[in-house]
Design a protein around this motif. Structure first.
Motif, PDB file in Angstrom:
ATOM      1  N   UNK A   7       0.844  -1.191   0.000  1.00 15.79           N
ATOM      2  CA  UNK A   7       0.000   0.000   0.000  1.00 15.79           C
ATOM      3  C   UNK A   7       0.881   1.243   0.000  1.00 15.79           C
ATOM      4  N   UNK A   8       0.599   2.169  -0.895  1.00 20.22           N
ATOM      5  CA  UNK A   8       1.344   3.416  -1.001  1.00 20.22           C
ATOM      6  C   UNK A   8       0.408   4.547  -0.578  1.00 20.22           C
ATOM      7  N   UNK A   9       0.723   5.195   0.541  1.00 18.39           N
ATOM      8  CA  UNK A   9      -0.154   6.249   1.051  1.00 18.39           C
ATOM      9  C   UNK A   9      -0.332   7.390   0.059  1.00 18.39           C
ATOM     10  N   UNK A  10       0.673   7.618  -0.798  1.00 19.13           N
ATOM     11  CA  UNK A  10       0.556   8.685  -1.797  1.00 19.13           C
ATOM     12  C   UNK A  10      -0.548   8.389  -2.812  1.00 19.13           C
ATOM     13  N   UNK A  11      -0.928   7.122  -2.924  1.00 19.66           N
ATOM     14  CA  UNK A  11      -1.958   6.745  -3.893  1.00 19.66           C
ATOM     15  C   UNK A  11      -3.373   6.819  -3.308  1.00 19.66           C
TER      16      UNK A  11
END
Length: 341
Positions: A212-216
């Motif tokens: 999981x990428x928080x920026x996404x």
């Protein structure tokens, strides 16, 4: 008349200077009363504590109250359609109100509810103050909560949808097409349905071994403009996503418009998935892949439940979740690559 009733419709009519049928129309929530007259009669009804619920058993108003925070979302129309169908079949009317997340309209709605003595209340709002929660219980009005917009702190049955499973299904669909950078535009975090959709999305990523990428993940409010803004934020990343999952259809349409403004094609360059399956989504350009939330069915279930409570019948479960379904259309495809890649 029972001993408990301290004032009659005749007395109210005499004091207000209107006819008995006029007071009766106000009590029953009819619309064919002048606003000034209605306000005067309702004021006297409140002043004297008049309530039809103090009358003999079986003396019912024949009305259901359906209360939203706002009515500017297409999914509200679907819920109204479901509630009205059940109410009509039962020979009852439906009073629809919007309280706009403000104390004044909520209190006014409560005052009107006391006057017309509705048979039940269906809440699609989380904006009622605690004092109004207590008043609903004091009045003994049957209550059911429909929760796509969150659940108030009421001890009442709820009707919702499998938001977590829907979020997971949407993301699994994109992963199955080969997307690994999937942008997510969420709904208001205070709402249960928003959190469930995001949790389902992240569960699908975790199950597929995709970090999981928080920026996404960007915030939204379920409306078009936040989908437009959120999509632009995602596409401005150094490595933008190849697919976007928006937690509502309206945000998905906003995202598609943002992509169009950038000269990006859906789904050839960016895939888009929504959530709700509003009736017009099959006619969008391109037709939107989305998670179907059975809004009309939720309205029907809520109406049936509140009517059963009004009749004193036992309900099967205090919480019902109706199944969501992924509707695959033309807005999703395998990654095609952004210009310049």
């Amino acid at each position: 008349m029972t001993v408990e009733r301290k004032v009659t419709i005749t007395a109210i009519a005499r004091e207000a200077g209107v006819s008995v049928p006029t007071v009766s129309r106000v009590v029953n929530g009819r619309s064919d009363v002048a606003p000034e007259t209605r306000a005067k009669v309702e004021g006297l009804l409140r002043l004297h504590g008049y309530s039809r619920r103090a009358s003999a058993p079986g003396d019912r108003a024949g009305l259901l109250d359906l209360v939203f925070n706002d009515l500017d979302s297409p999914w509200a129309v679907e819920i109204i359609r479901g509630v009205e169908e059940v109410a009509h079949a039962a020979g009852m009317g439906t009073v629809v109100s919007a309280i706009h997340d403000r104390a004044g309209p909520a209190r006014q709605w409560m005052n009107n509810l006391r006057a017309r003595a509705s048979d039940g209340v269906i809440l699609v709002t989380s904006a009622l103050e605690p004092v109004l929660h207590k008043e609903l219980h004091r009045l003994g009005v049957p209550i059911v909560v429909v929760d796509p917009a969150g659940s108030p702190a009421l001890d009442a049955p709820t009707v919702g949808a499998t938001n977590w499973a829907g979020g997971m299904a949407a993301t699994e669909h994109l992963l199955g097409l080969g997307h690994t950078r999937i942008g997510f535009i969420g709904g208001p975090p205070r709402l249960m349905c928003s959190r469930a959709r995001m949790d389902g999305h992240r569960a699908a990523l975790e199950a597929a071994g995709v970090p999981a990428d928080d920026d996404l993940t960007v915030p939204g409010d379920f409306y078009h403009a936040s989908g437009f803004t959120g999509c632009n934020t995602l596409m401005d990343l150094p490595v933008p996503p190849t697919a976007i999952f928006a937690a509502s259809d309206q945000m998905a349409l906003g995202a598609i418009e943002a992509l169009r403004c950038r000269g990006l094609r859906v789904p050839q360059e960016v895939s888009v998935v929504g959530f709700d399956d509003l009736p017009e989504m099959r006619w969008s350009a391109p037709p939107l892949t989305t998670v179907r939330q059975p809004l009309a069915e939720m309205g029907k279930m809520a109406a049936r439940t509140v009517l059963r409570k009004a009749r004193g019948e036992e309900i099967d479960s205090p919480r019902v979740e109706l199944a969501t379904e992924l509707m695959i259309r033309a807005s999703t495809a395998p990654p095609g690559g952004l210009p310049g890649e």
